[in-house]
Design an enzyme around this catalytic site. Structure first.
Site, mmCIF file in Angstrom:
data_model
loop_
_atom_site.group_PDB
_atom_site.id
_atom_site.type_symbol
_atom_site.label_atom_id
_atom_site.label_comp_id
_atom_site.label_asym_id
_atom_site.label_seq_id
_atom_site.Cartn_x
_atom_site.Cartn_y
_atom_site.Cartn_z
ATOM 1 N N ASP A 265 0.861 -1.168 0.000
ATOM 2 C CA ASP A 265 0.000 0.000 0.000
ATOM 3 C C ASP A 265 0.910 1.233 0.000
ATOM 4 O OD1 ASP A 265 -2.381 1.583 0.424
ATOM 5 O OD2 ASP A 265 -3.235 -0.179 1.404
ATOM 6 N N ASP B 123 -3.080 4.661 -2.281
ATOM 7 C CA ASP B 123 -4.125 5.262 -1.461
ATOM 8 C C ASP B 123 -4.504 6.658 -1.963
ATOM 9 O OD1 ASP B 123 -5.564 4.835 1.153
ATOM 10 O OD2 ASP B 123 -4.587 6.722 1.655
ATOM 11 N N GLU C 4 -6.447 4.081 -5.930
ATOM 12 C CA GLU C 4 -7.756 4.261 -5.298
ATOM 13 C C GLU C 4 -8.291 5.612 -5.757
ATOM 14 O OE1 GLU C 4 -9.856 4.384 -0.873
ATOM 15 O OE2 GLU C 4 -7.972 5.410 -1.256
ATOM 16 N N HIS D 220 -11.220 -2.875 3.146
ATOM 17 C CA HIS D 220 -11.183 -2.578 4.582
ATOM 18 C C HIS D 220 -11.977 -1.336 4.963
ATOM 19 C CE1 HIS D 220 -8.313 -0.029 2.642
ATOM 20 N NE2 HIS D 220 -8.203 0.696 3.741
ATOM 21 N N ASP D 221 -12.493 -0.588 3.997
ATOM 22 C CA ASP D 221 -13.294 0.612 4.284
ATOM 23 C C ASP D 221 -14.790 0.355 4.104
ATOM 24 O OD1 ASP D 221 -10.983 2.185 4.628
ATOM 25 O OD2 ASP D 221 -10.930 2.762 2.508
HETATM 26 O O1 TEU Z 1 -9.530 5.739 1.895
HETATM 27 C C1 TEU Z 1 -9.929 6.906 1.240
HETATM 28 C C2 TEU Z 1 -11.249 7.379 1.535
HETATM 29 O O2 TEU Z 1 -11.698 8.308 0.897
HETATM 30 C C3 TEU Z 1 -11.981 6.723 2.632
HETATM 31 O O3 TEU Z 1 -11.831 7.523 3.737
HETATM 32 C C4 TEU Z 1 -13.367 6.509 2.305
HETATM 33 O O4 TEU Z 1 -14.011 7.677 1.891
HETATM 34 C C5 TEU Z 1 -14.104 6.000 3.484
HETATM 35 O O5 TEU Z 1 -13.252 5.204 4.229
HETATM 36 C C6 TEU Z 1 -15.274 5.185 3.071
HETATM 37 O O6 TEU Z 1 -15.800 4.665 4.230
HETATM 38 C C7 TEU Z 1 -8.181 5.498 2.043
HETATM 39 C C8 TEU Z 1 -7.979 4.249 2.871
HETATM 40 O O7 TEU Z 1 -8.488 3.148 2.165
HETATM 41 C C9 TEU Z 1 -8.594 4.442 4.214
HETATM 42 O O8 TEU Z 1 -8.530 3.288 5.005
HETATM 43 C C10 TEU Z 1 -7.878 5.583 4.889
HETATM 44 O O9 TEU Z 1 -8.498 5.896 6.102
HETATM 45 C C11 TEU Z 1 -7.843 6.830 4.015
HETATM 46 O O10 TEU Z 1 -7.513 6.562 2.662
HETATM 47 C C12 TEU Z 1 -6.778 7.775 4.522
HETATM 48 O O11 TEU Z 1 -5.515 7.237 4.249
#
Ligand code: TEU
Ligand code: CA
Length: 534
Positions: free
Chosen positions: A98, A194, A236, A311-312
């Site tokens: 990542d 990311d 992403e 994971h989000d």
């Molecule tokens: O996620 C980007 C992001 O925009 C997320 O915050 C998303 O909008 C949200 O989680 C949806 O529920 C990335 C990573 O995948 C995330 O885990 C991180 O928290 C974020 O970037 C900051 O690095």
């Protein structure tokens, strides 16, 4: 299109904190991943996307990096990381790291210096202004945080402990490229990037995503790091349209291999509102969005990634499938639907055994920064605790982050200590050991799909065509010069019927008995099959 290894790959995402703990501190670690490589090898995956394992205060579980060239002590050491690379390579599994370079942790040496010394070069690596503007943090509240010592504000699109980097600074960009090369030299197979579409931000013009210099930066990054190395890169990009995705992923552009687009994920909440306004799945819209991406990207113009989970996101079974009586059936249906499309499929840990959301009952059970910010803001606005918890139960990020369920022993075989986040109480019925022992389990559908991806060229090349069907039936054809394949999936808890003019030639994969005729098929809830037709 030049054929690359990742066109026939399936990637497995690991969230290290929750995968497997070997030293009893309740936190997953690199040795834990190493101990499960044989399992992943048996599933057949090509590569692992490792969520961040770098040194970090873990405010956002590693998406806040304080040293890009060191391993978080919770996860192990650089020697463990090297062992993981070696052990994975021995099994033909590649490792994708990542890359979190939109921001660092506020505990990164650069930010510490930037804060302590406003005339230092590091100050320019971040974004400072005398006055805040209207930009909001994605986690809620203003994107600007006041720094007492210098009387200026710094920008953070995520948490306060995640200051944004200033990509306009060429020295900073070079440091990032050097760091990427440090990892490439260690033998990694690529990067998941990311929020990469935010690095071209122009804060003064309120531009966060898709800034004017974004693609210049990516081309520069490519020439300084990725060029000629045959690495997989996936960005992403929450704001990508098919046209934007082509810009990133068209091979001649020398930017990325592919991006994660989130248009279908947008169906989890009401249009124009934030993610917490969750809503039921609109199947016709899902069909049209996924079909648009299949047809618009083609093969020569770009490349798709395919995913339901990460994971989000909530566990797909809980939000779009059926986590009750049709859990097995709906998990297989969703997998068949996605994995037979064109693109590179991603499996998120636990998806292959049908893990579900967690029945959170109070905020003490929540670790996720985003959910906690939401709870705080919503309760100030007078939203009830029950409504807040309802939303977190449906779409909160911790649903994906509860420990991997390995077996039916204490803590699901994840840890001998107290897990950092509670294990889902359903681990006695949903776990890897049980799935492996049952040849008809969700796991074996995934294993078969992974194998198809590696062996069937039509999955890469064949054209895609959606068929007109009942609203809740998703049916499409994949067609090349010689052959035509039909995929039919019932995305509902009700019986549906499907009719076509095709004849069946051979069986490919199904979660039900194959139909005798395709003229009229009675599809039971979540029934799904793929056959070759003529
Ligand atoms: O996620 C980007 C992001 O925009 C997320 O915050 C998303 O909008 C949200 O989680 C949806 O529920 C990335 C990573 O995948 C995330 O885990 C991180 O928290 C974020 O970037 C900051 O690095
Ligand atoms: Ca541990």
């Amino acid at each position: 299109m030049q054929k690359k290894w990742w066109h026939q790959a399936v990637i497995y995402q690991i969230y290290p904190k929750s995968f497997r703990d070997t030293n009893g501190d309740g936190i997953g670690d690199l040795q834990g991943i190493i101990s499960k490589l044989d399992y992943l090898d048996y599933l057949g995956i090509t590569a692992i996307w490792l969520s961040p394992v770098y040194q970090s205060p873990m405010d956002d579980n590693g998406y806040d990096i304080s040293d890009y060239e060191a391993i978080a002590h919770e996860f192990g050491s650089m020697a463990d990381m090297e062992m993981l690379l070696t052990e994975a390579r021995r099994r033909g599994i590649r490792i994708i790291m990542d890359l979190v370079v939109n921001h660092t942790s506020d505990e990164h040496a650069w930010f510490i210096e930037a804060k302590a010394n406003p005339s230092s070069p590091e100050r320019e690596y971040y974004i400072w202004r005398d006055e805040p503007n209207a930009l909001d943090s994605i986690f809620g509240g203003s994107a600007w945080e006041y720094d007492d010592a210098s009387g200026q504000y710094y920008l953070h699109f995520f948490g306060k402990k995640q200051p944004d980097l200033n990509w306009e600074n060429p020295v900073l960009r070079q440091k990032i490229y050097d760091m990427m090369n440090f990892w490439i030299d260690k033998g990694i197979a690529g990067f998941r990037m990311d929020v990469i579409d935010m690095i071209g931000k122009i804060p003064d013009r309120l531009i966060a995503n898709n800034g004017p210099k974004l693609h210049d930066y990516l081309k520069e990054m490519h020439s300084q790091t990725l060029c000629g190395k045959d690495l997989l890169t996936v960005g992403e990009t929450w704001g990508a349209t098919p046209d934007i995705a082509k810009q990133y992923s068209r091979q001649e552009n020398h930017e990325l291999s592919m991006v994660f687009q989130f248009e279908h994920i947008g169906l989890q909440h009401e249009e124009g509102k934030d993610k917490w306004s969750y809503t039921d799945l609109d199947v016709p819209r899902l069909k049209s969005i996924l079909s648009k991406w299949q047809t618009d990207l083609g093969v020569t113009e770009g490349w798709n990634s395919l995913f339901w989970n990460n994971h989000d996101l909530p566990r797909v079974l809980s939000i779009w499938g059926n986590s009750g009586v049709y859990r097995e059936k709906s998990a297989k249906a969703l997998a068949i639907l996605l994995h037979l499309m064109r693109g590179t499929p991603y499996i998120y840990q636990g998806e292959e055994i049908g893990m579900t959301n967690y029945p959170f009952e109070n905020l003490d059970q929540i670790n996720d920064l985003e959910s906690l910010h939401f709870a705080k803001e919503a309760s100030t606005k007078g939203v009830s605790q029950e409504a807040i918890l309802d939303a977190i139960r449906v779409v909160g990020r911790d649903n994906a982050r509860t420990p991997m369920q390995w077996d039916n022993t204490e803590n699901a075989g994840f840890s001998n200590g107290k897990p950092w986040l509670a294990v889902n109480p359903n681990y006695k019925t949903i776990n890897v050991a049980k799935a492996l022992a049952d040849k008809s389990s969700i796991f074996y559908t995934y294993k078969a799909l992974v194998n198809l991806r590696k062996t069937q060229d039509w999955l890469v090349e064949a054209d895609y065509e959606i068929l007109t069907t009942a609203d809740k039936v998703f049916a499409y054809l994949r067609k090349n010069e010689e052959k035509t394949y039909l995929v039919v999936v019932n995305l509902s808890d009700e019986s549906q019927s499907f009719s076509s003019r095709y004849d069946m030639v051979s069986e490919v994969i199904a979660n039900r008995p194959y139909p005798k005729t395709l003229k009229k098929v009675d599809l039971e809830p979540w029934g799904a099959f793929c056959v070759e037709v003529e």
